[in-house]
Design an enzyme around this catalytic site. Sequence first.
Site, PDB file in Angstrom:
ATOM      1  N   PRO A 110       0.840  -1.203   0.000  1.00 64.11           N
ATOM      2  CA  PRO A 110       0.000   0.000   0.000  1.00 64.11           C
ATOM      3  C   PRO A 110       0.875   1.253   0.000  1.00 64.11           C
ATOM      4  CG  PRO A 110      -0.607  -1.517   1.784  1.00 64.11           C
ATOM      5  CD  PRO A 110       0.682  -2.008   1.207  1.00 64.11           C
ATOM      6  N   LYS A 111       0.399   2.308  -0.619  1.00 61.08           N
ATOM      7  CA  LYS A 111       1.122   3.593  -0.594  1.00 61.08           C
ATOM      8  C   LYS A 111       0.605   4.406   0.587  1.00 61.08           C
ATOM      9  CE  LYS A 111       2.484   7.546  -3.324  1.00 61.08           C
ATOM     10  NZ  LYS A 111       2.320   8.444  -2.181  1.00 61.08           N
TER      11      LYS A 111
END
Length: 351
Positions: free
Chosen positions: A34-35
């Site tokens: 995930p960013k």
Amino acid sequence: MGRMDLPVQPPIEPMLAKAQVKVPDDAGMWSYEPKWDGFRALVFRDGHDVVLQSRNGKELGRYFPELLDALRDELADRCVLDGEIVVPRDIAGRVRLDWESLSQRIHPAQSRITMLAEQTPAHFIGFDALATGDRSLLKEPFRVRREALGQAVNKKRWCHVTRTTEDPALGTEWLKTFEGAGLDGVIAKRLDGPYLPGKREMVKVKHHRDADCVAMGYRIHKSGEGIGSILLGLYRDDGELQMVGGAASFTARDRLKLLKELEPLREGDEMREGDPSRWNSAADKRWIPLRPEKVCEVAYDQMEGNSVEGRRFRHAVKFLRWRPDRDPSSCTFDQLDTPLNYDLYDVLEAQ
């Protein structure tokens, strides 16, 4: 930044990401994660000494005293880690990342820093390791660095290790699933790639395209009250700041608030004649230049123009937020390098 006895010394540029429109799907080549929507930070720890370095080489530790204590408490004694500083808050019964609280942490007054350290404590989410003990990991493949990262985070109350997957389908799924939690996309890293400081070697896929731009001027709203549009610039390779468009359509309240924030950056009382706006040929073209000190993040749909001098946003863009963690000099055209993922003939029916 003080000299530390580590195999990788501060300051060092973090590895960066290039935007793409879809998650790369070559199975076995990529690790997906995930960013995280926070402040990028490199942590250097040598015993009691801890340096928290921002993306542009500045020391962040003074703004996050509670995090320095947590890092001493929860990380391996000697390590260099790459990750994100975030402030989680309980929002409507769910823990989300709160950008507002995080950006308020960058404050000049010590008393305010102390108060916010208690009220909105920060967490560190690690996603890469540059060194552990006496060993530099810069040349090691990501799969080795990832293993070292897991071993370097001992407790997980304030310091965490991000989830990853090697499954492209799951990576693509995360892009949709995690949007609500204050995450803003997916990062892909090459499993066998080394850590390359300052290079755009990772891939980021976001829910929308965005860019960090320099606020280089503004126009007053046609009502005469507050800011009508913020004029945006990006630095070319030759060091010139080039105007690439404007962010507009603010509420009446935001127009006045923005004016208060931007007025102190005015360069004298000068007004400049601007390039004609294609959207409204009768609009007042005059604009007020600003010292190029503030960075804002904007959402855009497309760039147009083939030469760098001609490149600009095709439509008015949406102002998202100020980025106190970004340096104006980092606002360059290379962040917009969105490769086209289709050929004209892919879109036409087969002959």
